[in-house]
Design a protein around this motif. Structure first.
Motif, PDB file in Angstrom:
ATOM      1  N   MET A 142      29.494  31.353  37.620  1.00 22.25           N
ATOM      2  CA  MET A 142      30.054  32.374  36.625  1.00 22.25           C
ATOM      3  C   MET A 142      30.856  31.778  35.825  1.00 22.25           C
ATOM      4  SD  MET A 142      30.933  36.164  37.289  1.00 22.25           S
ATOM      5  CE  MET A 142      32.146  37.023  36.090  1.00 22.25           C
ATOM      6  N   THR A 143      30.747  31.805  34.669  1.00 22.01           N
ATOM      7  CA  THR A 143      31.793  31.188  33.582  1.00 22.01           C
ATOM      8  C   THR A 143      32.735  32.214  32.942  1.00 22.01           C
ATOM      9  OG1 THR A 143      30.165  31.120  31.752  1.00 22.01           O
ATOM     10  CG2 THR A 143      30.600  29.202  32.833  1.00 22.01           C
ATOM     11  N   HIS A 144      33.972  32.039  32.712  1.00 19.89           N
ATOM     12  CA  HIS A 144      34.805  32.944  32.160  1.00 19.89           C
ATOM     13  C   HIS A 144      34.989  32.670  30.654  1.00 19.89           C
ATOM     14  CE1 HIS A 144      35.594  35.190  35.848  1.00 19.89           C
ATOM     15  NE2 HIS A 144      35.638  34.062  36.606  1.00 19.89           N
ATOM     16  N   SER A 145      34.970  33.656  29.711  1.00 18.26           N
ATOM     17  CA  SER A 145      35.388  33.325  28.612  1.00 18.26           C
ATOM     18  C   SER A 145      36.745  33.628  28.506  1.00 18.26           C
ATOM     19  CB  SER A 145      34.652  34.463  27.546  1.00 18.26           C
ATOM     20  OG  SER A 145      35.524  35.692  27.822  1.00 18.26           O
ATOM     21  N   PRO A 146      37.601  32.905  27.432  1.00 19.43           N
ATOM     22  CA  PRO A 146      39.061  32.801  27.352  1.00 19.43           C
ATOM     23  C   PRO A 146      39.620  34.529  27.329  1.00 19.43           C
ATOM     24  CG  PRO A 146      38.114  31.767  25.508  1.00 19.43           C
ATOM     25  CD  PRO A 146      36.961  32.296  26.185  1.00 19.43           C
ATOM     26  N   THR A 147      38.749  35.429  26.997  1.00 16.99           N
ATOM     27  CA  THR A 147      39.463  36.750  27.107  1.00 16.99           C
ATOM     28  C   THR A 147      39.157  37.468  28.311  1.00 16.99           C
ATOM     29  OG1 THR A 147      37.106  37.631  26.035  1.00 16.99           O
ATOM     30  CG2 THR A 147      39.160  37.012  24.472  1.00 16.99           C
ATOM     31  N   SER A 148      38.398  36.836  29.254  1.00 13.99           N
ATOM     32  CA  SER A 148      38.272  37.597  30.589  1.00 13.99           C
ATOM     33  C   SER A 148      39.585  37.127  31.288  1.00 13.99           C
ATOM     34  CB  SER A 148      37.142  36.761  31.418  1.00 13.99           C
ATOM     35  OG  SER A 148      37.312  35.604  31.640  1.00 13.99           O
ATOM     36  N   SER A 149      39.554  38.335  32.359  1.00  9.70           N
ATOM     37  CA  SER A 149      40.865  38.436  33.268  1.00  9.70           C
ATOM     38  C   SER A 149      40.419  37.808  34.592  1.00  9.70           C
ATOM     39  CB  SER A 149      41.319  40.004  33.485  1.00  9.70           C
ATOM     40  OG  SER A 149      42.271  40.070  34.294  1.00  9.70           O
ATOM     41  N   ASN A 150      41.371  36.977  35.139  1.00 10.79           N
ATOM     42  CA  ASN A 150      41.508  36.501  36.387  1.00 10.79           C
ATOM     43  C   ASN A 150      41.968  37.609  37.599  1.00 10.79           C
ATOM     44  OD1 ASN A 150      40.696  33.949  35.802  1.00 10.79           O
ATOM     45  ND2 ASN A 150      42.630  33.273  35.307  1.00 10.79           N
ATOM     46  N   ASP A 151      42.505  38.596  36.984  1.00 11.57           N
ATOM     47  CA  ASP A 151      42.731  39.920  37.959  1.00 11.57           C
ATOM     48  C   ASP A 151      41.447  40.366  38.481  1.00 11.57           C
ATOM     49  OD1 ASP A 151      43.750  42.043  39.176  1.00 11.57           O
ATOM     50  OD2 ASP A 151      44.367  42.997  37.270  1.00 11.57           O
ATOM     51  N   PRO A 152      41.477  40.235  39.884  1.00  7.88           N
ATOM     52  CA  PRO A 152      40.449  40.783  40.724  1.00  7.88           C
ATOM     53  C   PRO A 152      39.956  42.251  40.522  1.00  7.88           C
ATOM     54  CG  PRO A 152      41.934  40.369  42.277  1.00  7.88           C
ATOM     55  CD  PRO A 152      42.417  39.853  41.030  1.00  7.88           C
ATOM     56  N   LEU A 153      41.213  43.074  40.040  1.00  9.83           N
ATOM     57  CA  LEU A 153      41.051  44.522  40.019  1.00  9.83           C
ATOM     58  C   LEU A 153      40.624  44.809  38.522  1.00  9.83           C
ATOM     59  CD1 LEU A 153      44.008  45.586  42.017  1.00  9.83           C
ATOM     60  CD2 LEU A 153      41.809  45.685  42.671  1.00  9.83           C
ATOM     61  N   HIS A 154      40.537  43.931  37.720  1.00 12.19           N
ATOM     62  CA  HIS A 154      40.533  44.213  35.889  1.00 12.19           C
ATOM     63  C   HIS A 154      39.068  44.994  36.125  1.00 12.19           C
ATOM     64  CE1 HIS A 154      40.190  43.418  31.800  1.00 12.19           C
ATOM     65  NE2 HIS A 154      38.856  43.149  31.946  1.00 12.19           N
ATOM     66  N   GLY A 155      39.136  46.112  35.301  1.00 18.70           N
ATOM     67  CA  GLY A 155      38.021  46.952  34.968  1.00 18.70           C
ATOM     68  C   GLY A 155      37.809  48.007  36.162  1.00 18.70           C
ATOM     69  N   ILE A 156      38.780  48.135  37.316  1.00 19.84           N
ATOM     70  CA  ILE A 156      38.446  48.985  38.298  1.00 19.84           C
ATOM     71  C   ILE A 156      39.598  50.077  38.257  1.00 19.84           C
ATOM     72  CG2 ILE A 156      38.545  49.242  40.950  1.00 19.84           C
ATOM     73  CD1 ILE A 156      37.160  46.467  40.934  1.00 19.84           C
ATOM     74  N   THR A 157      39.186  51.222  38.140  1.00 23.12           N
ATOM     75  CA  THR A 157      40.504  52.337  38.030  1.00 23.12           C
ATOM     76  C   THR A 157      40.803  52.431  39.326  1.00 23.12           C
ATOM     77  OG1 THR A 157      38.670  54.214  38.267  1.00 23.12           O
ATOM     78  CG2 THR A 157      39.082  53.504  36.093  1.00 23.12           C
ATOM     79  N   LEU A 158      42.209  53.150  39.255  1.00 21.72           N
ATOM     80  CA  LEU A 158      42.730  53.299  40.555  1.00 21.72           C
ATOM     81  C   LEU A 158      41.953  54.555  41.116  1.00 21.72           C
ATOM     82  CD1 LEU A 158      45.337  53.026  42.288  1.00 21.72           C
ATOM     83  CD2 LEU A 158      46.642  54.842  40.926  1.00 21.72           C
ATOM     84  N   GLU A 159      41.484  55.346  40.462  1.00 23.04           N
ATOM     85  CA  GLU A 159      40.727  56.661  41.011  1.00 23.04           C
ATOM     86  C   GLU A 159      39.375  55.825  41.850  1.00 23.04           C
ATOM     87  OE1 GLU A 159      38.539  60.834  40.000  1.00 23.04           O
ATOM     88  OE2 GLU A 159      39.717  59.591  38.308  1.00 23.04           O
ATOM     89  N   ARG A 160      38.722  55.033  41.232  1.00 27.18           N
ATOM     90  CA  ARG A 160      37.538  54.582  41.927  1.00 27.18           C
ATOM     91  C   ARG A 160      38.039  53.632  42.939  1.00 27.18           C
ATOM     92  NH1 ARG A 160      34.052  49.407  39.604  1.00 27.18           N
ATOM     93  NH2 ARG A 160      33.188  48.897  41.617  1.00 27.18           N
ATOM     94  N   LEU A 161      39.043  52.865  42.866  1.00 27.05           N
ATOM     95  CA  LEU A 161      39.513  51.984  44.028  1.00 27.05           C
ATOM     96  C   LEU A 161      39.747  53.007  45.243  1.00 27.05           C
ATOM     97  CD1 LEU A 161      42.233  49.470  43.536  1.00 27.05           C
ATOM     98  CD2 LEU A 161      42.654  51.185  45.166  1.00 27.05           C
ATOM     99  N   LEU A 162      40.649  53.939  44.606  1.00 21.86           N
ATOM    100  CA  LEU A 162      40.903  55.082  46.130  1.00 21.86           C
ATOM    101  C   LEU A 162      39.742  55.691  46.556  1.00 21.86           C
ATOM    102  CD1 LEU A 162      43.226  56.467  47.596  1.00 21.86           C
ATOM    103  CD2 LEU A 162      43.541  58.028  45.681  1.00 21.86           C
ATOM    104  N   THR A 163      38.977  56.121  45.738  1.00 23.17           N
ATOM    105  CA  THR A 163      37.910  56.882  46.226  1.00 23.17           C
ATOM    106  C   THR A 163      36.809  55.931  47.188  1.00 23.17           C
ATOM    107  OG1 THR A 163      37.482  58.060  44.209  1.00 23.17           O
ATOM    108  CG2 THR A 163      35.645  58.014  45.679  1.00 23.17           C
ATOM    109  N   GLU A 164      36.857  54.709  46.914  1.00 22.36           N
ATOM    110  CA  GLU A 164      35.894  53.765  47.592  1.00 22.36           C
ATOM    111  C   GLU A 164      36.569  53.656  48.994  1.00 22.36           C
ATOM    112  OE1 GLU A 164      34.581  50.213  45.911  1.00 22.36           O
ATOM    113  OE2 GLU A 164      33.817  50.982  44.127  1.00 22.36           O
ATOM    114  N   LEU A 165      38.088  53.629  48.898  1.00 19.46           N
ATOM    115  CA  LEU A 165      38.942  53.140  50.235  1.00 19.46           C
ATOM    116  C   LEU A 165      38.662  54.721  51.240  1.00 19.46           C
ATOM    117  CD1 LEU A 165      42.262  51.541  49.126  1.00 19.46           C
ATOM    118  CD2 LEU A 165      40.268  50.642  50.628  1.00 19.46           C
ATOM    119  N   VAL A 166      38.771  55.700  50.523  1.00 20.10           N
ATOM    120  CA  VAL A 166      38.576  57.056  51.350  1.00 20.10           C
ATOM    121  C   VAL A 166      37.177  56.988  51.901  1.00 20.10           C
ATOM    122  CG1 VAL A 166      38.378  59.325  51.108  1.00 20.10           C
ATOM    123  CG2 VAL A 166      40.152  58.213  50.208  1.00 20.10           C
TER     124      VAL A 166
END
Length: 81
Positions: free
Chosen positions: A1-25
């Motif tokens: 997978m290639t990344h464009s210069p505007t893509s983020s290296n943050d693995p949480l990029h695009g994941i809301t805190l609500e989604r993250l918490l819901t998946e953990l629960v």
């Protein structure tokens, strides 16, 4: 997978805190989450809404939740890349 210069290296990029918490629960349940991260909002009458409010105000707790999420995703062989 290639990344464009505007893509983020943050693995949480695009994941809301609500989604993250819901998946953990969904994965651990509230008791399992409270066992892994010792904060009252997971132990005493837990809800997504109250936990989100606390996590948004408490950087150290949010960091622990994000780290657990990343560990959970990394160790899940069924998770899509």
């Amino acid at each position: 997978m290639t990344h464009s210069p505007t893509s983020s290296n943050d693995p949480l990029h695009g994941i809301t805190l609500e989604r993250l918490l819901t998946e953990l629960v969904d994965h651990y349940g509230w008791p399992g989450l409270a066992q892994r991260i010792n904060i009252n909002c997971f132990k005493s009458d837990p809800s997504i809404k109250s936990s989100l409010k606390f996590l948004r105000r408490t950087p150290w707790a949010r960091q622990k939740v994000e780290e657990l999420y990343l560990d959970t995703q990394h160790n899940n062989p069924w998770k899509q890349p």
